[in-house]
Design a protein around this motif. Structure first.
Motif, PDB file in Angstrom:
ATOM      1  N   GLY A 730       0.880  -1.096  -0.153  1.00 18.64           N
ATOM      2  CA  GLY A 730      -0.143  -0.040   0.103  1.00 18.64           C
ATOM      3  C   GLY A 730       0.745   1.442  -0.113  1.00 18.64           C
ATOM      4  N   HIS A 731       2.094   1.288  -0.187  1.00 16.66           N
ATOM      5  CA  HIS A 731       2.892   2.377  -0.288  1.00 16.66           C
ATOM      6  C   HIS A 731       2.779   3.099  -1.554  1.00 16.66           C
ATOM      7  N   ALA A 732       2.830   4.379  -1.642  1.00 17.55           N
ATOM      8  CA  ALA A 732       2.948   4.892  -2.982  1.00 17.55           C
ATOM      9  C   ALA A 732       4.361   4.731  -3.399  1.00 17.55           C
ATOM     10  N   VAL A 733       4.599   4.762  -4.807  1.00 16.64           N
ATOM     11  CA  VAL A 733       5.609   4.437  -5.624  1.00 16.64           C
ATOM     12  C   VAL A 733       5.681   5.375  -6.872  1.00 16.64           C
ATOM     13  N   LYS A 734       6.739   5.941  -7.106  1.00 18.53           N
ATOM     14  CA  LYS A 734       6.832   6.691  -8.375  1.00 18.53           C
ATOM     15  C   LYS A 734       8.164   6.073  -9.291  1.00 18.53           C
ATOM     16  N   LEU A 735       7.558   5.836 -10.340  1.00 13.10           N
ATOM     17  CA  LEU A 735       8.472   5.519 -11.539  1.00 13.10           C
ATOM     18  C   LEU A 735       8.685   6.550 -12.622  1.00 13.10           C
ATOM     19  N   THR A 736      10.097   6.944 -13.047  1.00 11.13           N
ATOM     20  CA  THR A 736      10.330   8.150 -13.826  1.00 11.13           C
ATOM     21  C   THR A 736      11.586   7.920 -14.606  1.00 11.13           C
ATOM     22  N   ALA A 737      11.268   8.072 -16.008  1.00  8.22           N
ATOM     23  CA  ALA A 737      12.051   7.843 -17.118  1.00  8.22           C
ATOM     24  C   ALA A 737      12.382   8.960 -17.781  1.00  8.22           C
ATOM     25  N   LYS A 738      13.632   9.399 -17.754  1.00  9.80           N
ATOM     26  CA  LYS A 738      13.914  10.752 -18.651  1.00  9.80           C
ATOM     27  C   LYS A 738      15.422  10.439 -19.154  1.00  9.80           C
ATOM     28  N   GLU A 739      15.648  11.513 -19.997  1.00 13.60           N
ATOM     29  CA  GLU A 739      16.860  11.488 -21.002  1.00 13.60           C
ATOM     30  C   GLU A 739      17.872  12.456 -20.098  1.00 13.60           C
ATOM     31  N   VAL A 740      19.344  12.087 -19.892  1.00 12.38           N
ATOM     32  CA  VAL A 740      20.191  12.919 -19.412  1.00 12.38           C
ATOM     33  C   VAL A 740      21.252  12.940 -20.153  1.00 12.38           C
ATOM     34  N   ASN A 741      22.342  13.783 -20.021  1.00 17.78           N
ATOM     35  CA  ASN A 741      23.608  13.690 -21.070  1.00 17.78           C
ATOM     36  C   ASN A 741      24.726  13.534 -19.885  1.00 17.78           C
ATOM     37  N   VAL A 742      25.473  12.616 -20.200  1.00 18.45           N
ATOM     38  CA  VAL A 742      26.286  12.144 -19.239  1.00 18.45           C
ATOM     39  C   VAL A 742      27.643  12.542 -19.851  1.00 18.45           C
ATOM     40  N   GLY A 743      28.610  13.332 -19.233  1.00 22.19           N
ATOM     41  CA  GLY A 743      29.991  13.514 -19.642  1.00 22.19           C
ATOM     42  C   GLY A 743      30.743  14.221 -18.711  1.00 22.19           C
ATOM     43  N   GLU A 744      31.960  14.495 -18.722  1.00 23.58           N
ATOM     44  CA  GLU A 744      32.822  15.373 -17.920  1.00 23.58           C
ATOM     45  C   GLU A 744      32.948  16.785 -18.341  1.00 23.58           C
ATOM     46  N   GLU A 745      32.081  17.652 -17.880  1.00 22.58           N
ATOM     47  CA  GLU A 745      32.350  19.138 -18.198  1.00 22.58           C
ATOM     48  C   GLU A 745      33.697  19.632 -18.011  1.00 22.58           C
ATOM     49  N   SER A 746      34.467  19.391 -17.318  1.00 23.04           N
ATOM     50  CA  SER A 746      35.689  20.101 -16.993  1.00 23.04           C
ATOM     51  C   SER A 746      36.768  19.665 -18.071  1.00 23.04           C
ATOM     52  N   THR A 747      36.475  18.917 -18.838  1.00 22.75           N
ATOM     53  CA  THR A 747      37.404  18.246 -20.138  1.00 22.75           C
ATOM     54  C   THR A 747      37.202  19.434 -21.293  1.00 22.75           C
ATOM     55  N   GLY A 748      36.250  20.072 -21.269  1.00 24.30           N
ATOM     56  CA  GLY A 748      35.869  21.015 -22.083  1.00 24.30           C
ATOM     57  C   GLY A 748      35.857  20.302 -23.715  1.00 24.30           C
ATOM     58  N   LYS A 749      35.347  19.023 -23.736  1.00 20.49           N
ATOM     59  CA  LYS A 749      35.019  18.514 -24.884  1.00 20.49           C
ATOM     60  C   LYS A 749      33.689  18.241 -25.001  1.00 20.49           C
ATOM     61  N   GLU A 750      33.285  17.942 -26.217  1.00 18.04           N
ATOM     62  CA  GLU A 750      31.974  17.506 -26.585  1.00 18.04           C
ATOM     63  C   GLU A 750      31.578  16.365 -26.378  1.00 18.04           C
ATOM     64  N   GLU A 751      32.708  15.588 -26.078  1.00 14.21           N
ATOM     65  CA  GLU A 751      32.220  13.867 -25.766  1.00 14.21           C
ATOM     66  C   GLU A 751      31.336  13.775 -24.830  1.00 14.21           C
ATOM     67  N   SER A 752      30.207  13.321 -25.174  1.00 10.11           N
ATOM     68  CA  SER A 752      28.992  13.185 -24.117  1.00 10.11           C
ATOM     69  C   SER A 752      28.048  12.021 -24.663  1.00 10.11           C
ATOM     70  N   LEU A 753      27.164  11.621 -23.754  1.00  9.19           N
ATOM     71  CA  LEU A 753      26.444  10.504 -24.416  1.00  9.19           C
ATOM     72  C   LEU A 753      24.877  10.773 -23.749  1.00  9.19           C
ATOM     73  N   THR A 754      23.718  10.435 -24.568  1.00  7.22           N
ATOM     74  CA  THR A 754      22.565  10.716 -24.072  1.00  7.22           C
ATOM     75  C   THR A 754      22.086   9.315 -23.486  1.00  7.22           C
ATOM     76  N   ALA A 755      21.724   9.234 -22.374  1.00  8.30           N
ATOM     77  CA  ALA A 755      21.306   8.253 -21.496  1.00  8.30           C
ATOM     78  C   ALA A 755      20.038   8.383 -20.842  1.00  8.30           C
ATOM     79  N   LEU A 756      19.292   7.012 -20.717  1.00 11.62           N
ATOM     80  CA  LEU A 756      17.865   7.053 -20.311  1.00 11.62           C
ATOM     81  C   LEU A 756      18.257   6.743 -18.721  1.00 11.62           C
ATOM     82  N   GLU A 757      17.577   7.659 -17.795  1.00  9.24           N
ATOM     83  CA  GLU A 757      17.594   7.136 -16.355  1.00  9.24           C
ATOM     84  C   GLU A 757      16.141   6.862 -15.923  1.00  9.24           C
ATOM     85  N   VAL A 758      15.985   5.563 -15.340  1.00 10.51           N
ATOM     86  CA  VAL A 758      14.847   5.156 -14.573  1.00 10.51           C
ATOM     87  C   VAL A 758      15.194   5.139 -13.349  1.00 10.51           C
ATOM     88  N   GLN A 759      14.210   5.968 -12.579  1.00  7.95           N
ATOM     89  CA  GLN A 759      14.456   6.180 -11.068  1.00  7.95           C
ATOM     90  C   GLN A 759      13.056   5.852 -10.459  1.00  7.95           C
TER      91      GLN A 759
END
Length: 852
Positions: A730-759
């Motif tokens: 009987g406990h409330a549960v929330k499932l969320t699916a959203k796209e996020v960009n994964v990468g290292e911002e301090s490198t200054g490069k554009e190398e990143s990856l779009t990932a789907l996060e299920v929370q």
């Protein structure tokens, strides 16, 4: 040429197939007493050819004997010995109503007829005024003597069992009791004063004095003592002289097989009713002839000779006259001529002699299924007549033809042509009956072999699919189970039901005798159960499941708030050998509880199967579930009010802490995998989604499909990437699916990856842990079919690994510090250590690695 017999059926009583030996005795005058092995004794009049009385006993009848004056009948059963007079039986038969003349009189044995109370009486014998009973105890045989006038016990004798033999013969053939007299002694007299004229009469034998003295000793011969012979199921033939003081039970001979019959034959008859040969017959066909023999020309004196003959068995019953032994094997009635040994001489005492060839060749009489025989008699024409009881309970009179002993072939006079035709027709009828029985038995055996062959084929098929090095997927197994989990509401209580479907894709028919067995047990148990996990078993017998057909069964899996997840469901097929063998299983003690168990597959019902989705749902689902959603909304509102009122903060506005866990997967990898799965479903004609919105498609797949053969009983069309639901508690549960960009911002490069996060978010940490595990398990199963491609984001993955390693080192130090402090009890309470470990767990769940 085989001899032909005339068989006349007098009556049919039915045979119960009980363990007691059937009995057939000649009784009062023309009466015949018979028992088919149950608790009833039938009195049949051979003169009137009808059943006159039925004696009902409290237990199965083991033996019966009549008194010498033909006035009393003694009946032995498990509870004791009962006595009834012939006058009482006659009066009961005459007092029957006139309109019931065709029905016999029924007499029930009660305590007023009880003569001797004692359990386990197996055999009876009446010698003068002495009544003898033979019973079996745990370790010995007990022979007890009673006075027949007042049933006072006179003496008792015991004989120990043979080790390892009595256990096999405890339930089976009853022992035999026979009294042997010497012809030199005064025999038992009848009321008229005439002596015994028959060699066998009511269990009494009369022997020639020389053989009597050789067998039982000079003391018994001088005392003119009757001698009791006991034939035991272990094969021992024992004797007891009654009159000499200090007598005890001694062993005369052993046939090494159960003794079926014991009698005397006048092979070397010296006087009327005086026999010089004793005959003992074993169950497996061993026949022993005991007779005296002169020592020869050297003057060695008389000696006892034991002649052993083996005839075809098994022997069911037997009887003997002056020169012939008649015995039945169940399938045929045979006669053995004993006169071929008339001129033979023995070589040594207690030494078996080699019998003639004629003695080893019995002649068939073409009469089948006889299980009991009475003493033979002669008709007016000089022919031998036998009275027999068949396995079906038929009382038959068997008349042997009168033949010439000096003729090699029987010659039938012309005046007896009609009789020969009747004999031939009777023999044909017996052969047809035997053939019909054999045909039925062969048909039954063939049916049994066919079932066993099919059982072996199915067993090999399932075992081969289980023992293969690369396990087959559930969808490819020839016989498999899949399940559908769905919620239902009964009596204001929600419950989760599991519908299991047995799919027979094999080429074999699952016939009667198969049972679908389902074992349900949780991998962990709720605290209310006391920490003990218990399994629940369900059995569903079925029959005739043809190839391509399915069997659908529904079972309760859990009640809301009372079961923890995940739940393992083990499916197997069980076949009972008792149901296959039927009545034959009773003769095989080792198979009475045997069965064959063949495992099919194991299913897992996890937290995602047990979720009750509340929102958001597409418009085509809202109308059909409006009432359920209203109930769920009211319950959620009341639950939130209870939580708000139970808080400790000012104004009661403190809310419970929210826990969360997440999983990150490459969007590109998910899109390719879902596209590949969608094309597979299109090929099967059941594609329900196209992966345009990866998050939405993944949530729909997580809530609808399931690995390992279990699906949720719901089809959901989501309108957004956020799903609200209730867990089983009987406990409330929330499932969320959203796209996020994964990468290292301090490198200054554009190398990143779009990932789907299920929370996963909930105030119940048990729900978060269970749902997180279920999401990971399903994504792993989904990605097993992902297309192979080269990774283009090695830099991102290496950065993620470096960060995970640093985080793991820090968390390891924190865990070790908590354990050390807890072990020494220095400044850390149990609650503080629990909170510390919980924070470590939450950080591990909230910072997942990226699956690419």
């Amino acid at each position: 040429m085989e001899r032909r017999c005339a068989v006349e059926t007098w009556a049919e009583f039915g045979f119960s197939g009980a363990s007691c030996t059937p009995r057939l005795r000649s009784g009062f005058g023309t009466d015949v007493f018979l028992c088919t092995g149950n608790d009833e004794v039938y009195v049949f009049s051979s003169q009137e050819r009808k059943l006159t009385a039925v004696i009902e006993c409290p237990d199965p009848v083991t033996d019966l004997v009549e008194s010498h004056d033909k006035q009393f009948l003694y009946v032995a059963c498990r509870s004791g010995v009962y006595c009834v007079s012939s006058q009482f039986l006659t009066s009961r038969a005459k007092s029957s109503p006139a309109d019931a003349s065709s029905s016999p009189a029924v007499l029930k044995m009660s305590n007023e007829f009880l003569a001797v109370a004692g359990e386990g009486v197996l055999s009876l014998l009446l010698v003068g005024s002495v009544l003898l009973t033979l019973s079996q105890r745990d370790r010995s045989w007990i022979l007890t003597l009673y006075r027949s006038s007042n049933y006072e016990m006179l003496s008792s004798f015991s004989l120990p069992h043979v080790s390892g033999v009595e256990a096999k013969t405890r339930i089976g053939r009853c022992p035999l009791l026979v009294c042997v007299h010497s012809s030199a002694a005064a025999p038992i007299s009848s009321p008229s004063g005439s002596s015994l004229e028959a060699t066998v009469s009511g269990g009494h034998l009369c022997l020639e004095p020389v053989l009597f003295k050789l067998l039982f000793g000079i003391d018994a011969a001088l005392a003119k003592s009757p001698v009791i012979l006991c034939g035991l199921p272990d094969g021992r033939l024992c004797f007891l002289p009654l009159r000499p003081p200090g007598s005890r039970l001694r062993v005369l001979h052993s046939l090494e097989q159960p003794i079926v019959f014991f009698g005397a034959s006048g092979v070397m008859e010296t006087g009327p009713g005086h026999a010089q040969c004793l005959v003992a017959v074993g169950e497996h066909g061993r026949v022993v002839l005991i007779q005296s023999d002169k020592g020869g020309s050297e003057g060695g004196g008389n000696r006892t000779v034991f002649i052993e003959v083996c005839v075809p068995g098994p022997v069911m019953c037997g009887c003997v006259d002056k020169k012939r032994l008649y015995y039945s094997t169940g399938s045929d009635l045979l006669v053995l001529d004993l006169s071929s040994e008339k001129e033979g001489h023995g070589k040594d005492v207690e030494t078996p002699r080699t019998p003639d060839a004629a003695l080893q060749s019995p002649t068939s009489l073409n009469v089948c299924r006889v299980v009991a025989l009475a003493e033979p008699s002669c008709n007016t024409a000089g022919g031998v007549q036998l009275l027999g009881l068949t396995v079906r309970g038929q009382l038959q009179r068997i008349t042997l033809p009168v033949g010439r002993e000096d003729a090699s072939l029987p010659k039938v006079p012309s005046t007896e042509g009609g009789g020969s035709v009747r004999d031939l027709l009777s023999a044909i009828g017996d052969v047809c009956e035997r053939a019909s029985v054999l045909k039925t038995a062969i048909k039954s055996k063939n049916q049994l072999l066919r079932h066993l062959n099919q059982l072996l084929n199915i067993s090999f098929l399932l075992i081969a699919s289980t023992n293969t090095e690369e396990h087959l997927p559930v969808q490819e197994k020839p016989i498999r189970c899949h399940a559908i989990a769905s919620w239902s509401r009964l009596l204001q209580k929600d419950s989760l039901n599991l519908t299991c479907v047995l799919d027979n894709s094999s080429p074999y028919v699952l016939e009667r005798g198969w049972t679908l067995s389902i074992a349900v047990f949780p991998l962990s148990c709720p605290p209310s159960a006391g920490g003990e996990s218990s399994s629940t078993n369900f059995s569903f017998p079925f029959h005739n499941l043809h190839p391509g057909e399915t069997l659908e069964v529904t079972l309760p899996l859990a009640v809301a708030g009372e079961t923890s997840f995940p739940v393992t469901v083990s499916c197997s097929l069980i076949f009972s050998l008792t149901g296959l063998l039927g009545e034959e299983a009773a003769n095989l003690p080792g198979l009475q509880s045997s069965c064959v168990s063949l495992p099919l597959n194991t299913l897992t019902v996890d937290w995602l199967h047990a979720l009750q989705v509340t929102s958001p749902i597409g418009t085509h689902r809202k109308a059909s579930s409006q009432s359920n959603n209203t109930t769920d909304t009211i319950q959620a509102f009341l639950r939130s009010r209870r939580i708000g009122c139970s808080g400790r903060g000012e104004g009661g506005e403190t809310e419970r802490e929210q826990h969360s866990a997440s999983v990150r997967v490459s969007s590109e990898l998910l899109r390719d995998t879902l596209l590949l799965k969608s094309s597979d479903l299109d090929a099967q004609g059941r594609s329900d989604f196209a992966p345009q919105n990866v998050g939405l498609s993944l949530l729909e797949w997580l809530l609808s499909e399931g690995p390992a053969g279990v699906t949720a009983g719901r089809k959901i069309a989501l309108s957004g990437s956020v799903v609200h639901a209730l867990d089983p508690n009987g406990h409330a549960v929330k499932l969320t699916a959203k796209e996020v960009n994964v990468g290292e911002e301090s490198t200054g490069k554009e190398e990143s990856l779009t990932a789907l996060e299920v929370q996963v978010e909930s105030s119940s940490i048990a729900a978060v842990c269970g749902l997180h595990h279920a999401v990971l398990r399903r994504i792993q199963a989904l990605l097993q079919s992902a297309p192979e491609r080269a990774a283009s984001t090695k830099r991102i993955q290496s950065l993620g690994l470096r960060q995970a390693l640093q985080r793991a080192e820090r968390l390891l130090q924190q865990i070790q510090q908590s354990r050390i402090s807890g072990a020494f009890g220095v400044g850390v309470s149990t609650g503080q250590m629990t909170q510390s470990l919980l924070s470590v767990y939450k950080e591990l769940r909230e910072n997942p690695l990226l699956i690419i």
